[in-house]
Design a protein around this motif. Structure first.
Motif, PDB file in Angstrom:
ATOM      1  N   MET A   2       0.856  -1.196   0.000  1.00  0.00           N
ATOM      2  CA  MET A   2       0.000   0.000   0.000  1.00  0.00           C
ATOM      3  C   MET A   2       0.887   1.240   0.000  1.00  0.00           C
ATOM      4  N   PRO A   3       0.688   2.192  -0.926  1.00  0.00           N
ATOM      5  CA  PRO A   3       1.564   3.360  -0.989  1.00  0.00           C
ATOM      6  C   PRO A   3       1.427   4.240   0.240  1.00  0.00           C
ATOM      7  N   SER A   4       2.507   4.924   0.574  1.00  0.00           N
ATOM      8  CA  SER A   4       2.522   5.827   1.709  1.00  0.00           C
ATOM      9  C   SER A   4       1.716   7.085   1.377  1.00  0.00           C
ATOM     10  N   PRO A   5       1.336   7.858   2.417  1.00  0.00           N
ATOM     11  CA  PRO A   5       0.601   9.109   2.136  1.00  0.00           C
ATOM     12  C   PRO A   5       1.353  10.048   1.214  1.00  0.00           C
ATOM     13  N   ALA A   6       2.689  10.109   1.343  1.00  0.00           N
ATOM     14  CA  ALA A   6       3.463  10.988   0.461  1.00  0.00           C
ATOM     15  C   ALA A   6       3.396  10.512  -0.984  1.00  0.00           C
ATOM     16  N   GLN A   7       3.466   9.193  -1.201  1.00  0.00           N
ATOM     17  CA  GLN A   7       3.376   8.657  -2.559  1.00  0.00           C
ATOM     18  C   GLN A   7       1.986   8.883  -3.146  1.00  0.00           C
ATOM     19  N   SER A   8       0.954   8.699  -2.333  1.00  0.00           N
ATOM     20  CA  SER A   8      -0.415   8.924  -2.814  1.00  0.00           C
ATOM     21  C   SER A   8      -0.619  10.387  -3.202  1.00  0.00           C
ATOM     22  N   HIS A   9      -0.060  11.296  -2.405  1.00  0.00           N
ATOM     23  CA  HIS A   9      -0.174  12.717  -2.723  1.00  0.00           C
ATOM     24  C   HIS A   9       0.560  13.039  -4.020  1.00  0.00           C
ATOM     25  N   ALA A  10       1.744  12.455  -4.222  1.00  0.00           N
ATOM     26  CA  ALA A  10       2.515  12.717  -5.440  1.00  0.00           C
ATOM     27  C   ALA A  10       1.783  12.186  -6.669  1.00  0.00           C
ATOM     28  N   ARG A  11       1.163  11.019  -6.552  1.00  0.00           N
ATOM     29  CA  ARG A  11       0.442  10.455  -7.691  1.00  0.00           C
ATOM     30  C   ARG A  11      -0.802  11.281  -8.015  1.00  0.00           C
ATOM     31  N   SER A  12      -1.515  11.722  -7.002  1.00  0.00           N
ATOM     32  CA  SER A  12      -2.691  12.572  -7.245  1.00  0.00           C
ATOM     33  C   SER A  12      -2.278  13.906  -7.856  1.00  0.00           C
ATOM     34  N   HIS A  13      -1.141  14.439  -7.401  1.00  0.00           N
ATOM     35  CA  HIS A  13      -0.650  15.697  -7.954  1.00  0.00           C
ATOM     36  C   HIS A  13      -0.271  15.532  -9.422  1.00  0.00           C
ATOM     37  N   ALA A  14       0.347  14.383  -9.772  1.00  0.00           N
ATOM     38  CA  ALA A  14       0.709  14.124 -11.164  1.00  0.00           C
ATOM     39  C   ALA A  14      -0.529  14.006 -12.046  1.00  0.00           C
ATOM     40  N   LEU A  15      -1.599  13.402 -11.527  1.00  0.00           N
ATOM     41  CA  LEU A  15      -2.840  13.299 -12.294  1.00  0.00           C
ATOM     42  C   LEU A  15      -3.449  14.675 -12.551  1.00  0.00           C
ATOM     43  N   LEU A  16      -3.400  15.540 -11.564  1.00  0.00           N
ATOM     44  CA  LEU A  16      -3.898  16.909 -11.747  1.00  0.00           C
ATOM     45  C   LEU A  16      -3.055  17.681 -12.755  1.00  0.00           C
ATOM     46  N   LEU A  17      -1.755  17.443 -12.751  1.00  0.00           N
ATOM     47  CA  LEU A  17      -0.887  18.119 -13.713  1.00  0.00           C
ATOM     48  C   LEU A  17      -1.198  17.685 -15.142  1.00  0.00           C
ATOM     49  N   LEU A  18      -1.467  16.396 -15.345  1.00  0.00           N
ATOM     50  CA  LEU A  18      -1.815  15.935 -16.685  1.00  0.00           C
ATOM     51  C   LEU A  18      -3.163  16.508 -17.130  1.00  0.00           C
ATOM     52  N   GLN A  19      -4.119  16.570 -16.216  1.00  0.00           N
ATOM     53  CA  GLN A  19      -5.394  17.194 -16.552  1.00  0.00           C
ATOM     54  C   GLN A  19      -5.192  18.659 -16.944  1.00  0.00           C
ATOM     55  N   LYS A  20      -4.343  19.341 -16.209  1.00  0.00           N
ATOM     56  CA  LYS A  20      -4.042  20.744 -16.513  1.00  0.00           C
ATOM     57  C   LYS A  20      -3.346  20.875 -17.856  1.00  0.00           C
ATOM     58  N   LEU A  21      -2.479  19.908 -18.175  1.00  0.00           N
ATOM     59  CA  LEU A  21      -1.767  19.938 -19.451  1.00  0.00           C
ATOM     60  C   LEU A  21      -2.717  19.699 -20.619  1.00  0.00           C
ATOM     61  N   LEU A  22      -3.619  18.742 -20.485  1.00  0.00           N
ATOM     62  CA  LEU A  22      -4.562  18.444 -21.563  1.00  0.00           C
ATOM     63  C   LEU A  22      -5.580  19.565 -21.746  1.00  0.00           C
ATOM     64  N   ASN A  23      -5.913  20.262 -20.667  1.00  0.00           N
ATOM     65  CA  ASN A  23      -6.899  21.346 -20.745  1.00  0.00           C
ATOM     66  C   ASN A  23      -6.290  22.690 -21.134  1.00  0.00           C
ATOM     67  N   LEU A  24      -4.948  22.737 -21.306  1.00  0.00           N
ATOM     68  CA  LEU A  24      -4.262  23.977 -21.710  1.00  0.00           C
ATOM     69  C   LEU A  24      -4.506  25.106 -20.723  1.00  0.00           C
ATOM     70  N   ARG A  25      -4.487  24.801 -19.447  1.00  0.00           N
ATOM     71  CA  ARG A  25      -4.730  25.819 -18.429  1.00  0.00           C
ATOM     72  C   ARG A  25      -3.413  26.445 -17.980  1.00  0.00           C
ATOM     73  N   ASP A  26      -3.422  27.756 -17.842  1.00  0.00           N
ATOM     74  CA  ASP A  26      -2.290  28.513 -17.296  1.00  0.00           C
ATOM     75  C   ASP A  26      -0.991  28.270 -18.064  1.00  0.00           C
ATOM     76  N   SER A  27      -1.103  28.013 -19.362  1.00  0.00           N
ATOM     77  CA  SER A  27       0.092  27.752 -20.198  1.00  0.00           C
ATOM     78  C   SER A  27       0.979  26.695 -19.559  1.00  0.00           C
ATOM     79  N   ALA A  28       0.365  25.557 -19.254  1.00  0.00           N
ATOM     80  CA  ALA A  28       1.095  24.492 -18.569  1.00  0.00           C
ATOM     81  C   ALA A  28       2.295  24.013 -19.365  1.00  0.00           C
ATOM     82  N   SER A  29       2.179  24.024 -20.701  1.00  0.00           N
ATOM     83  CA  SER A  29       3.294  23.580 -21.543  1.00  0.00           C
ATOM     84  C   SER A  29       3.215  24.308 -22.881  1.00  0.00           C
ATOM     85  N   PRO A  30       4.108  25.254 -23.151  1.00  0.00           N
ATOM     86  CA  PRO A  30       4.089  25.925 -24.454  1.00  0.00           C
ATOM     87  C   PRO A  30       4.374  24.978 -25.619  1.00  0.00           C
ATOM     88  N   LEU A  31       5.242  23.985 -25.406  1.00  0.00           N
ATOM     89  CA  LEU A  31       5.596  23.040 -26.465  1.00  0.00           C
ATOM     90  C   LEU A  31       5.488  21.623 -25.906  1.00  0.00           C
TER      91      LEU A  31
END
Length: 344
Positions: free
Chosen positions: A1-30
């Protein structure tokens, strides 16, 4: 079972990908998308375009291979046979002026970067950099298993165009087949050699591997490996599963349904076998070992074991504060008691 820190990092990575696909806040110019013959990047590109339309962004599609205008695209530009300067001028002419209250977001999609890398490898970085502005996000697809024919004028000491693209990109998305990832996982769990498909098989005439019924059972999902470079220089890497929606966009309650996205580690084939027991999903007899004899205790045996008084318990009785511990020893017949040694 992942630790709380690992679970937080994985959830944060999922939010970053959602932000990247939605083109929010210029997440990735290229954003660089790497695909192969085994798994095309078209489902991922369709998802990015559909989310751009939901956010009311202008979509410009630069075509080197596509013959027809894809759905959801506002401007379709045929780039085959055009010089980089003329192509840059045509693309820039479709950018919004920005004289209104705020400039609208623009998504520029290049379906095949291999053509640009083959024709102008030395000026590739300059051409792509000139297309990116604060209001413009660029997404390019590069086929990694297609041979790249470089011109004779290309200096062999210059970096390869793919190396240049990987250096310029602020986000890299690598797509692969979910079925193949599952089969490799099964081989790893059994300590077997990982299977190969397509060109990696080394068979003459084989370009794309066949999956058959197993591939259909794995579903229509694809694996997306994200590498996002933050402004601080730190890179966030994680693997996800993208399950594309149906071809026809469905609208429910005024909202457009998007594809399903979740972490690869949450897929049933990639879960840790110990997580099921910790989550309480294992069966009642899952903790018992399968042996020819019984290792458990009956209720009577358990009560008898709890009622046993061990010998060292006697040494803990009648010991007051400050007296310390004592050693209890019972002499036998063969013991030779020496008074002088006892007095020392």
């Amino acid at each position: 079972m992942p630790s709380p820190a690992q679970s937080h990092a994985r959830s944060h990575a999922l939010l970053l990908l959602q932000k990247l696909l939605n083109l929010r806040d210029s997440a990735s110019p290229l954003t660089l998308v790497l695909d192969t013959l085994e798994q095309s990047a078209k489902p991922l590109v369709r998802e990015i375009v559909s989310r751009a339309k939901v956010s009311k962004s202008k979509v410009i599609f630069i075509s080197f291979a596509a013959l027809r205008k894809p759905p959801g695209v506002d401007i379709f530009i045929k780039a085959w046979g055009k010089s980089p300067d003329s192509l840059r001028a045509e693309i820039a002419s479709h950018y919004p002026s920005g004289t209104a209250g705020h400039a609208h977001k623009v998504l520029v999609v290049v379906d095949v970067l291999n053509s640009l890398a083959s024709s102008t490898p030395s000026n590739l970085a300059l051409f792509l950099s000139s297309l990116v502005t604060p209001a413009v996000s660029l997404v390019g697809v590069y086929h990694t298993d297609v041979p790249l024919v470089l011109p004779r004028s290309f200096n062999e000491y210059e970096p390869h165009p793919l190396t240049t693209l990987s250096h310029l990109a602020t986000a890299i998305l690598r797509v692969s087949s979910l079925y193949q990832a599952i089969e490799r996982r099964k081989a790893q769990n059994r300590s077997l050699q990982e299977p190969e498909w397509g060109l990696d098989e080394g068979r003459e005439g084989v370009l794309i591997g066949l999956g058959g019924e197993k591939k259909v059972a794995a579903g229509d999902g694809l694996v997306v490996e994200m590498e996002l470079r933050r402004r601080s220089g730190r890179a966030v890497a994680e693997k996800f599963v993208l399950v594309p929606r149906s071809t026809h966009t469905q609208v429910r309650n005024g909202k457009v349904e998007t594809s399903k996205l979740y972490l690869l580690s949450d897929h049933p084939a990639f879960r840790d076998p110990g997580d099921a027991d910790q989550d309480g999903t294992a069966g009642e007899g899952g903790d018992e070992m399968e042996t020819t004899f019984n290792l458990g205790l009956t209720e009577k045996q358990r009560k008898d074991r709890e009622g046993i008084v061990l010998p060292y318990f006697d040494a803990q009785k009648d010991i007051g504060a400050g007296e310390g511990g004592r050693i209890l020893y019972e002499m036998g017949r063969e013991d030779d008691f020496d008074d002088e040694e006892d007095e020392i």
